[in-house]
Design a protein around this motif. Sequence first.
Motif, PDB file in Angstrom:
ATOM      1  N   LEU A 172      11.279  -2.992   0.968  1.00 22.78           N
ATOM      2  CA  LEU A 172      10.188  -3.966   0.897  1.00 22.78           C
ATOM      3  C   LEU A 172       8.938  -3.438   1.592  1.00 22.78           C
ATOM      4  CD1 LEU A 172       9.004  -6.745   0.257  1.00 22.78           C
ATOM      5  CD2 LEU A 172      10.095  -7.610   2.340  1.00 22.78           C
ATOM      6  N   MET A 173       9.106  -2.932   2.808  1.00 25.56           N
ATOM      7  CA  MET A 173       7.937  -2.468   3.554  1.00 25.56           C
ATOM      8  C   MET A 173       7.346  -1.206   2.941  1.00 25.56           C
ATOM      9  SD  MET A 173       7.512  -4.904   5.500  1.00 25.56           S
ATOM     10  CE  MET A 173       5.971  -4.191   6.090  1.00 25.56           C
ATOM     11  N   SER A 174       8.161  -0.386   2.313  1.00 28.25           N
ATOM     12  CA  SER A 174       7.634   0.781   1.617  1.00 28.25           C
ATOM     13  C   SER A 174       6.669   0.349   0.516  1.00 28.25           C
ATOM     14  CB  SER A 174       8.788   1.597   1.025  1.00 28.25           C
ATOM     15  OG  SER A 174       8.298   2.662   0.233  1.00 28.25           O
ATOM     16  N   ARG A 175       7.075  -0.645  -0.248  1.00 31.97           N
ATOM     17  CA  ARG A 175       6.185  -1.160  -1.296  1.00 31.97           C
ATOM     18  C   ARG A 175       4.935  -1.790  -0.684  1.00 31.97           C
ATOM     19  NH1 ARG A 175      10.095  -4.092  -5.831  1.00 31.97           N
ATOM     20  NH2 ARG A 175      11.589  -2.375  -6.077  1.00 31.97           N
ATOM     21  N   MET A 176       5.101  -2.496   0.429  1.00 33.42           N
ATOM     22  CA  MET A 176       3.951  -3.121   1.079  1.00 33.42           C
ATOM     23  C   MET A 176       2.929  -2.075   1.515  1.00 33.42           C
ATOM     24  SD  MET A 176       4.093  -6.456   1.073  1.00 33.42           S
ATOM     25  CE  MET A 176       2.963  -6.907   2.412  1.00 33.42           C
ATOM     26  N   TYR A 177       3.374  -1.041   2.214  1.00 32.47           N
ATOM     27  CA  TYR A 177       2.451  -0.038   2.729  1.00 32.47           C
ATOM     28  C   TYR A 177       1.815   0.786   1.607  1.00 32.47           C
ATOM     29  CZ  TYR A 177       4.058  -0.877   7.519  1.00 32.47           C
ATOM     30  OH  TYR A 177       4.342  -1.449   8.732  1.00 32.47           O
ATOM     31  N   LYS A 178       2.608   1.131   0.606  1.00 32.11           N
ATOM     32  CA  LYS A 178       2.128   2.033  -0.441  1.00 32.11           C
ATOM     33  C   LYS A 178       1.226   1.337  -1.449  1.00 32.11           C
ATOM     34  CE  LYS A 178       3.722   5.537  -3.728  1.00 32.11           C
ATOM     35  NZ  LYS A 178       4.905   6.224  -4.303  1.00 32.11           N
ATOM     36  N   HIS A 179       1.556   0.100  -1.813  1.00 30.24           N
ATOM     37  CA  HIS A 179       0.842  -0.565  -2.902  1.00 30.24           C
ATOM     38  C   HIS A 179       0.199  -1.891  -2.501  1.00 30.24           C
ATOM     39  CE1 HIS A 179       2.378   2.327  -5.809  1.00 30.24           C
ATOM     40  NE2 HIS A 179       3.608   2.118  -5.347  1.00 30.24           N
ATOM     41  N   VAL A 180       1.010  -2.804  -1.964  1.00 35.10           N
ATOM     42  CA  VAL A 180       0.556  -4.183  -1.808  1.00 35.10           C
ATOM     43  C   VAL A 180      -0.553  -4.310  -0.771  1.00 35.10           C
ATOM     44  CG1 VAL A 180       1.251  -6.528  -1.195  1.00 35.10           C
ATOM     45  CG2 VAL A 180       2.775  -5.095  -2.582  1.00 35.10           C
ATOM     46  N   PRO A 213      -2.824  -2.001   0.499  1.00 29.97           N
ATOM     47  CA  PRO A 213      -4.138  -1.494   0.095  1.00 29.97           C
ATOM     48  C   PRO A 213      -4.776  -2.281  -1.039  1.00 29.97           C
ATOM     49  CG  PRO A 213      -2.398   0.088  -0.452  1.00 29.97           C
ATOM     50  CD  PRO A 213      -1.784  -0.938   0.423  1.00 29.97           C
ATOM     51  N   GLU A 214      -3.966  -2.751  -1.988  1.00 31.12           N
ATOM     52  CA  GLU A 214      -4.532  -3.510  -3.104  1.00 31.12           C
ATOM     53  C   GLU A 214      -4.983  -4.898  -2.658  1.00 31.12           C
ATOM     54  OE1 GLU A 214      -1.824  -3.279  -6.459  1.00 31.12           O
ATOM     55  OE2 GLU A 214      -1.588  -1.119  -6.152  1.00 31.12           O
ATOM     56  N   THR A 215      -4.279  -5.481  -1.704  1.00 31.30           N
ATOM     57  CA  THR A 215      -4.700  -6.765  -1.139  1.00 31.30           C
ATOM     58  C   THR A 215      -6.009  -6.612  -0.373  1.00 31.30           C
ATOM     59  OG1 THR A 215      -2.413  -7.539  -0.956  1.00 31.30           O
ATOM     60  CG2 THR A 215      -4.046  -8.643   0.432  1.00 31.30           C
ATOM     61  N   LYS A 216      -6.121  -5.562   0.421  1.00 27.31           N
ATOM     62  CA  LYS A 216      -7.357  -5.303   1.163  1.00 27.31           C
ATOM     63  C   LYS A 216      -8.534  -5.091   0.216  1.00 27.31           C
ATOM     64  CE  LYS A 216      -7.168  -2.553   4.751  1.00 27.31           C
ATOM     65  NZ  LYS A 216      -6.836  -1.370   5.590  1.00 27.31           N
ATOM     66  N   GLY A 262       1.150 -13.593   1.850  1.00 29.54           N
ATOM     67  CA  GLY A 262       1.432 -14.141   0.534  1.00 29.54           C
ATOM     68  C   GLY A 262       1.689 -13.066  -0.498  1.00 29.54           C
ATOM     69  N   ALA A 263       0.968 -11.948  -0.371  1.00 28.77           N
ATOM     70  CA  ALA A 263       1.091 -10.873  -1.361  1.00 28.77           C
ATOM     71  C   ALA A 263       2.444 -10.179  -1.310  1.00 28.77           C
ATOM     72  CB  ALA A 263      -0.032  -9.860  -1.162  1.00 28.77           C
ATOM     73  N   VAL A 264       3.273 -10.485  -0.303  1.00 28.39           N
ATOM     74  CA  VAL A 264       4.619  -9.902  -0.261  1.00 28.39           C
ATOM     75  C   VAL A 264       5.401 -10.254  -1.526  1.00 28.39           C
ATOM     76  CG1 VAL A 264       5.767 -11.834   0.909  1.00 28.39           C
ATOM     77  CG2 VAL A 264       6.614  -9.512   1.244  1.00 28.39           C
ATOM     78  N   TYR A 265       5.062 -11.385  -2.150  1.00 26.85           N
ATOM     79  CA  TYR A 265       5.775 -11.771  -3.369  1.00 26.85           C
ATOM     80  C   TYR A 265       5.484 -10.806  -4.519  1.00 26.85           C
ATOM     81  CZ  TYR A 265       7.297 -15.954  -1.028  1.00 26.85           C
ATOM     82  OH  TYR A 265       7.901 -16.808  -0.144  1.00 26.85           O
ATOM     83  N   ALA A 266       4.328 -10.167  -4.489  1.00 31.33           N
ATOM     84  CA  ALA A 266       4.028  -9.173  -5.522  1.00 31.33           C
ATOM     85  C   ALA A 266       4.914  -7.947  -5.373  1.00 31.33           C
ATOM     86  CB  ALA A 266       2.555  -8.773  -5.455  1.00 31.33           C
ATOM     87  N   SER A 271       5.621  -4.197 -11.422  1.00 33.24           N
ATOM     88  CA  SER A 271       4.967  -4.048 -12.721  1.00 33.24           C
ATOM     89  C   SER A 271       3.959  -5.169 -12.979  1.00 33.24           C
ATOM     90  CB  SER A 271       6.005  -4.007 -13.846  1.00 33.24           C
ATOM     91  OG  SER A 271       6.690  -5.247 -13.935  1.00 33.24           O
ATOM     92  N   ALA A 272       4.078  -6.280 -12.265  1.00 34.15           N
ATOM     93  CA  ALA A 272       3.163  -7.407 -12.448  1.00 34.15           C
ATOM     94  C   ALA A 272       2.173  -7.537 -11.298  1.00 34.15           C
ATOM     95  CB  ALA A 272       3.948  -8.714 -12.596  1.00 34.15           C
ATOM     96  N   ARG A 273       2.162  -6.578 -10.391  1.00 26.96           N
ATOM     97  CA  ARG A 273       1.363  -6.756  -9.178  1.00 26.96           C
ATOM     98  C   ARG A 273      -0.141  -6.815  -9.460  1.00 26.96           C
ATOM     99  NH1 ARG A 273       2.259  -1.149  -8.969  1.00 26.96           N
ATOM    100  NH2 ARG A 273       0.423   0.061  -8.294  1.00 26.96           N
ATOM    101  N   GLN A 274      -0.592  -6.196 -10.560  1.00 26.34           N
ATOM    102  CA  GLN A 274      -2.021  -6.225 -10.860  1.00 26.34           C
ATOM    103  C   GLN A 274      -2.483  -7.595 -11.331  1.00 26.34           C
ATOM    104  OE1 GLN A 274      -2.588  -2.860 -13.495  1.00 26.34           O
ATOM    105  NE2 GLN A 274      -2.881  -1.469 -11.773  1.00 26.34           N
ATOM    106  N   THR A 275      -1.546  -8.457 -11.657  1.00 26.54           N
ATOM    107  CA  THR A 275      -1.850  -9.871 -11.891  1.00 26.54           C
ATOM    108  C   THR A 275      -1.541 -10.700 -10.659  1.00 26.54           C
ATOM    109  OG1 THR A 275      -1.433  -9.713 -14.268  1.00 26.54           O
ATOM    110  CG2 THR A 275      -1.285 -11.899 -13.294  1.00 26.54           C
ATOM    111  N   LEU A 276      -0.396 -10.450 -10.029  1.00 25.73           N
ATOM    112  CA  LEU A 276       0.046 -11.283  -8.910  1.00 25.73           C
ATOM    113  C   LEU A 276      -0.841 -11.122  -7.677  1.00 25.73           C
ATOM    114  CD1 LEU A 276       3.917 -10.832  -9.224  1.00 25.73           C
ATOM    115  CD2 LEU A 276       2.609 -12.918  -9.669  1.00 25.73           C
ATOM    116  N   ILE A 277      -1.240  -9.905  -7.340  1.00 24.55           N
ATOM    117  CA  ILE A 277      -2.036  -9.728  -6.120  1.00 24.55           C
ATOM    118  C   ILE A 277      -3.408 -10.388  -6.247  1.00 24.55           C
ATOM    119  CG2 ILE A 277      -3.171  -8.035  -4.621  1.00 24.55           C
ATOM    120  CD1 ILE A 277      -0.733  -6.228  -5.005  1.00 24.55           C
ATOM    121  N   PRO A 278      -4.174 -10.163  -7.317  1.00 21.83           N
ATOM    122  CA  PRO A 278      -5.442 -10.901  -7.431  1.00 21.83           C
ATOM    123  C   PRO A 278      -5.257 -12.416  -7.449  1.00 21.83           C
ATOM    124  CG  PRO A 278      -5.395  -9.072  -8.979  1.00 21.83           C
ATOM    125  CD  PRO A 278      -4.012  -9.181  -8.404  1.00 21.83           C
ATOM    126  N   LEU A 279      -4.174 -12.881  -8.077  1.00 24.27           N
ATOM    127  CA  LEU A 279      -3.905 -14.321  -8.137  1.00 24.27           C
ATOM    128  C   LEU A 279      -3.604 -14.879  -6.754  1.00 24.27           C
ATOM    129  CD1 LEU A 279      -3.212 -17.009  -9.492  1.00 24.27           C
ATOM    130  CD2 LEU A 279      -0.975 -16.049 -10.111  1.00 24.27           C
TER     131      LEU A 279
END
Length: 359
Positions: free
Chosen positions: A18-26, A28-31, A67-71, A76-84
């Motif tokens: 989970l944290m690997s995905r958070m640091y690598k993708h979620v 930076p994209e949330t920021k 909140g973005a942890v759910y992405a 594969s859906a994070r480009q919709t979920l994170i902006p939402l």
Amino acid sequence: MSYVEQGRYQVPRGPIGLMSRMYKHVLPETKQQLSNWKSKAEQIPDPELRSQALASIAEKTFHCVGGAVYAAANMSARQTLIPLIVAYQTISDYLDNLCDRSTSMNPDDFRLLHQSMLDAINPAAKPVNYYELRREQEDDGYLTGLVTTCQSCVSRLPGYEAAMPYVQDLAGLYTDLQVYKHIKPELREQALLDWWSLHKDRTPELRWNEFAAATGSTLGVFMLFLAASDQHLTDAGAASIHASYFPHVCSLHILLDYLIDQDEDRKGGDLNFCNYYKDADMMLDRIAYVVNRARADIADVPASSFHRMIIEGLLALYLSDPKVSEQQDVRAVSRRLMKNSPLMRLFFLLNSRWIRRLI
């Protein structure tokens, strides 16, 4: 069979994944999303609206990150979920600032402002002038932009038709809470009690302040967004998710938030649901009870390990907040809640402290 049981996407199996995905993708994209909204907030003409919009981003970034942890559960859906998730949480935080430090005490004004949150989750809704009942008017389309961003995102979630009624239920309760908790201080408690009397059969095991806390969480909405990212989500699946999060997971979220904000709310004259316990021992007992009920609610749902990480992450996130060390009573309650913590919670606690340095 639910969306997770069908294996339509791969939920992280453990805290490290989970944290690997958070640091690598979620993260930076949330920021990046928050940076975009900050740039728009800086262009707001009205000084009060601009001040509150910028303050909500600067002071509540962690709400969007959390909140973005759910992405992270459906990359594969994070480009919709994170902006939402970022846009919806930013509306929530912005309006909370506007109402907490409001130049108005008009409940109709608060309800119209929060109509934006109801419109944001309804792709067919037409945005209106949400500031019509207050002095401040000119935001250069900031709030409407947040609303239409959410609408665009939910319209791209293939399972949203099944999720939408349950999202609307939670958003409607959230709107009611924000109206009643921000009216004149001498009217707030009775208004909240009257409101609770209409809904207490839904949560008979909770006290009125704990029910109110549950309605103040956006986590159930975010989980339903995640579920709606699968086209095979059914009404029964959405109902199950709603029941697994509301009320206990949601109540835990906001009780922890209020726990660490007690001094801040006292100074600001803001209502705090943790102040309705007779002493720290009762507060600890009730929060511990809600923790146990939250764990039980998610124990049998698909991908329960992910939801267990959410619960442990909530405890770690809030109990590692710097505000805890500044309040003696809160520090004592925090130590008791963290006593005999599982390794997962300690892992998230260390990561929460590290992420705070990165944002």
